[in-house]
Scaffold this motif. Structure first.
Motif, PDB file in Angstrom:
ATOM      1  N   GLU A   1       0.835  -1.201   0.000  1.00 10.73           N
ATOM      2  CA  GLU A   1       0.000   0.000   0.000  1.00 10.73           C
ATOM      3  C   GLU A   1       0.873   1.256   0.000  1.00 10.73           C
ATOM      4  OE1 GLU A   1      -3.774  -1.653   2.542  1.00 10.73           O
ATOM      5  OE2 GLU A   1      -2.003  -0.948   3.593  1.00 10.73           O
ATOM      6  N   LEU A   2       0.412   2.270  -0.717  1.00  7.86           N
ATOM      7  CA  LEU A   2       1.173   3.522  -0.780  1.00  7.86           C
ATOM      8  C   LEU A   2       0.791   4.386   0.419  1.00  7.86           C
ATOM      9  CD1 LEU A   2       0.759   4.210  -4.575  1.00  7.86           C
ATOM     10  CD2 LEU A   2       2.465   2.835  -3.390  1.00  7.86           C
ATOM     11  N   THR A   3       1.287   3.985   1.557  1.00  9.11           N
ATOM     12  CA  THR A   3       0.904   4.671   2.795  1.00  9.11           C
ATOM     13  C   THR A   3       1.421   6.105   2.832  1.00  9.11           C
ATOM     14  OG1 THR A   3       2.814   3.680   3.810  1.00  9.11           O
ATOM     15  CG2 THR A   3       0.721   2.595   4.171  1.00  9.11           C
ATOM     16  N   GLY A   4       2.514   6.381   2.123  1.00 11.67           N
ATOM     17  CA  GLY A   4       3.103   7.712   2.211  1.00 11.67           C
ATOM     18  C   GLY A   4       2.701   8.625   1.064  1.00 11.67           C
ATOM     19  N   ARG A   5       1.653   8.264   0.368  1.00  8.18           N
ATOM     20  CA  ARG A   5       1.286   9.076  -0.800  1.00  8.18           C
ATOM     21  C   ARG A   5       0.908  10.500  -0.411  1.00  8.18           C
ATOM     22  NH1 ARG A   5      -4.518   6.424  -2.081  1.00  8.18           N
ATOM     23  NH2 ARG A   5      -5.016   5.853   0.045  1.00  8.18           N
ATOM     24  N   MET A   6       0.396  10.667   0.770  1.00  7.87           N
ATOM     25  CA  MET A   6      -0.039  12.001   1.180  1.00  7.87           C
ATOM     26  C   MET A   6       1.129  12.960   1.336  1.00  7.87           C
ATOM     27  SD  MET A   6      -0.871  10.928   5.033  1.00  7.87           S
ATOM     28  CE  MET A   6      -1.022  12.407   5.948  1.00  7.87           C
ATOM     29  N   HIS A   7       2.324  12.423   1.436  1.00 13.13           N
ATOM     30  CA  HIS A   7       3.507  13.264   1.627  1.00 13.13           C
ATOM     31  C   HIS A   7       4.136  13.703   0.314  1.00 13.13           C
ATOM     32  CE1 HIS A   7       3.634  12.677   5.943  1.00 13.13           C
ATOM     33  NE2 HIS A   7       3.249  11.456   5.687  1.00 13.13           N
ATOM     34  N   PHE A   8       3.566  13.279  -0.770  1.00 15.65           N
ATOM     35  CA  PHE A   8       4.131  13.625  -2.077  1.00 15.65           C
ATOM     36  C   PHE A   8       3.427  14.830  -2.682  1.00 15.65           C
ATOM     37  CE2 PHE A   8       5.904   9.524  -1.462  1.00 15.65           C
ATOM     38  CZ  PHE A   8       7.072   9.536  -2.191  1.00 15.65           C
ATOM     39  N   GLY A   9       2.714  15.546  -1.869  1.00 15.89           N
ATOM     40  CA  GLY A   9       2.052  16.736  -2.369  1.00 15.89           C
ATOM     41  C   GLY A   9       0.708  16.433  -3.009  1.00 15.89           C
ATOM     42  N   GLY A  10       0.347  15.165  -3.065  1.00 12.39           N
ATOM     43  CA  GLY A  10      -0.937  14.794  -3.663  1.00 12.39           C
ATOM     44  C   GLY A  10      -1.176  13.323  -3.447  1.00 12.39           C
TER      45      GLY A  10
ATOM     46  N   ARG B   1       3.481   4.136 -11.732  1.00 15.32           N
ATOM     47  CA  ARG B   1       2.905   3.666 -13.001  1.00 15.32           C
ATOM     48  C   ARG B   1       3.768   4.086 -14.174  1.00 15.32           C
ATOM     49  NH1 ARG B   1      -3.611   4.501 -12.404  1.00 15.32           N
ATOM     50  NH2 ARG B   1      -3.946   2.703 -11.084  1.00 15.32           N
ATOM     51  N   ALA B   2       4.362   5.278 -14.056  1.00 16.84           N
ATOM     52  CA  ALA B   2       5.227   5.771 -15.136  1.00 16.84           C
ATOM     53  C   ALA B   2       6.453   4.877 -15.285  1.00 16.84           C
ATOM     54  CB  ALA B   2       5.653   7.203 -14.829  1.00 16.84           C
ATOM     55  N   GLU B   3       6.842   4.188 -14.211  1.00 15.21           N
ATOM     56  CA  GLU B   3       8.004   3.308 -14.278  1.00 15.21           C
ATOM     57  C   GLU B   3       7.625   1.897 -14.676  1.00 15.21           C
ATOM     58  OE1 GLU B   3       9.867   3.568 -10.533  1.00 15.21           O
ATOM     59  OE2 GLU B   3      10.632   5.578 -10.868  1.00 15.21           O
ATOM     60  N   GLY B   4       6.348   1.683 -14.854  1.00 20.60           N
ATOM     61  CA  GLY B   4       5.898   0.362 -15.299  1.00 20.60           C
ATOM     62  C   GLY B   4       5.396  -0.514 -14.173  1.00 20.60           C
ATOM     63  N   VAL B   5       5.243   0.064 -12.998  1.00 13.83           N
ATOM     64  CA  VAL B   5       4.749  -0.733 -11.876  1.00 13.83           C
ATOM     65  C   VAL B   5       3.243  -0.951 -12.035  1.00 13.83           C
ATOM     66  CG1 VAL B   5       4.435  -0.784  -9.381  1.00 13.83           C
ATOM     67  CG2 VAL B   5       6.526   0.169 -10.362  1.00 13.83           C
ATOM     68  N   THR B   6       2.849  -2.180 -11.850  1.00 15.80           N
ATOM     69  CA  THR B   6       1.429  -2.496 -11.999  1.00 15.80           C
ATOM     70  C   THR B   6       0.745  -2.481 -10.641  1.00 15.80           C
ATOM     71  OG1 THR B   6       1.961  -4.844 -11.872  1.00 15.80           O
ATOM     72  CG2 THR B   6       1.820  -3.883 -14.045  1.00 15.80           C
ATOM     73  N   PHE B   7      -0.495  -2.082 -10.656  1.00 18.65           N
ATOM     74  CA  PHE B   7      -1.256  -2.008  -9.415  1.00 18.65           C
ATOM     75  C   PHE B   7      -2.383  -3.034  -9.433  1.00 18.65           C
ATOM     76  CE2 PHE B   7       0.204   1.733  -7.098  1.00 18.65           C
ATOM     77  CZ  PHE B   7       1.081   2.249  -8.026  1.00 18.65           C
ATOM     78  N   LEU B   8      -2.700  -3.533  -8.285  1.00 16.10           N
ATOM     79  CA  LEU B   8      -3.818  -4.454  -8.176  1.00 16.10           C
ATOM     80  C   LEU B   8      -5.117  -3.647  -8.115  1.00 16.10           C
ATOM     81  CD1 LEU B   8      -2.304  -6.869  -5.533  1.00 16.10           C
ATOM     82  CD2 LEU B   8      -2.423  -7.170  -8.010  1.00 16.10           C
ATOM     83  N   GLU B   9      -6.204  -4.352  -8.241  1.00 14.16           N
ATOM     84  CA  GLU B   9      -7.484  -3.647  -8.215  1.00 14.16           C
ATOM     85  C   GLU B   9      -7.739  -3.008  -6.857  1.00 14.16           C
ATOM     86  OE1 GLU B   9     -10.493  -6.284  -9.432  1.00 14.16           O
ATOM     87  OE2 GLU B   9      -9.753  -6.459 -11.478  1.00 14.16           O
ATOM     88  N   ASP B  10      -7.045  -3.509  -5.863  1.00 12.11           N
ATOM     89  CA  ASP B  10      -7.203  -2.949  -4.526  1.00 12.11           C
ATOM     90  C   ASP B  10      -6.483  -1.614  -4.385  1.00 12.11           C
ATOM     91  OD1 ASP B  10      -8.458  -5.257  -4.175  1.00 12.11           O
ATOM     92  OD2 ASP B  10      -6.992  -6.175  -2.851  1.00 12.11           O
ATOM     93  N   GLY B  11      -5.697  -1.255  -5.398  1.00 10.37           N
ATOM     94  CA  GLY B  11      -4.938  -0.010  -5.310  1.00 10.37           C
ATOM     95  C   GLY B  11      -3.568  -0.225  -4.708  1.00 10.37           C
ATOM     96  N   ARG B  12      -3.201  -1.509  -4.586  1.00 13.91           N
ATOM     97  CA  ARG B  12      -1.901  -1.814  -4.011  1.00 13.91           C
ATOM     98  C   ARG B  12      -0.924  -2.228  -5.098  1.00 13.91           C
ATOM     99  NH1 ARG B  12      -3.617  -5.767   0.815  1.00 13.91           N
ATOM    100  NH2 ARG B  12      -5.685  -5.876  -0.015  1.00 13.91           N
ATOM    101  N   VAL B  13       0.372  -2.110  -4.814  1.00 16.73           N
ATOM    102  CA  VAL B  13       1.396  -2.518  -5.767  1.00 16.73           C
ATOM    103  C   VAL B  13       1.474  -4.037  -5.797  1.00 16.73           C
ATOM    104  CG1 VAL B  13       3.840  -2.397  -6.320  1.00 16.73           C
ATOM    105  CG2 VAL B  13       2.699  -0.401  -5.363  1.00 16.73           C
TER     106      VAL B  13
END
Length: 118
Positions: A65-74, A83-95
């Motif tokens: 889970e992207l727990t620290g997403r809130m610290h990236f300004g958005g 995603r830009a690096e090619g990382v795929t996400f599950l339907e749950d929103g997790r890597v």
DNA sequence: TGTATGACCAGTC
DNA sequence: CGACTGGCCATAC
């Protein structure tokens, strides 16, 4: 002891298209459960304004889970970067850790091929 | 010097 | 199965 520098070094080693977890970083540093410190070190990154210099967006928690997403300004910045690096996400929103998990110390794990993505 | 906190983890109720 | 607690280490006040 510059514990932060240790964390930064490990984070810098994360290859593009791969992600690692706080626990693995902590374990690589020799700590059993110093994962909190890893998060704290990255928290200091945003304070230094150098968080964009490090692939901190490749660090996720043990569940992917992207727990620290809130610290990236958005709330979507971290996800877009991955995603830009090619990382795929599950339907749950997790890597998808099963495909993108990278462990410190193993620069080129053979059983963790980079998925081309959808 | 001592208390409080943290982008966590694992075990337990 | 979901939610809670304790622990772990270093930094900040």
């Amino acid at each position: 002891m510059n514990y932060f520098a240790r964390v930064y070094e490990v984070v810098r080693r994360i290859p593009p298209g791969r992600v690692t977890t706080y626990g693995h970083i902590a374990a690589y540093l020799g700590l059993r459960s110093g994962a909190r410190m890893v998060g704290w070190a990255l928290n200091a990154l945003k304070n230094e304004g150098d968080w964009f210099s490090l692939p901190a967006h490749r660090v996720v928690n043990r569940r992917g889970e992207l727990t620290g997403r809130m610290h990236f300004g958005g709330y979507h910045v971290m996800e877009d970067l991955l995603r830009a690096e090619g990382v795929t996400f599950l339907e749950d929103g997790r890597v998808d850790l099963s495909r993108h998990l990278w462990i410190p110390g193993a620069d080129e794990p053979c059983d963790a091929p980079i998925a081309p993505g959808p």
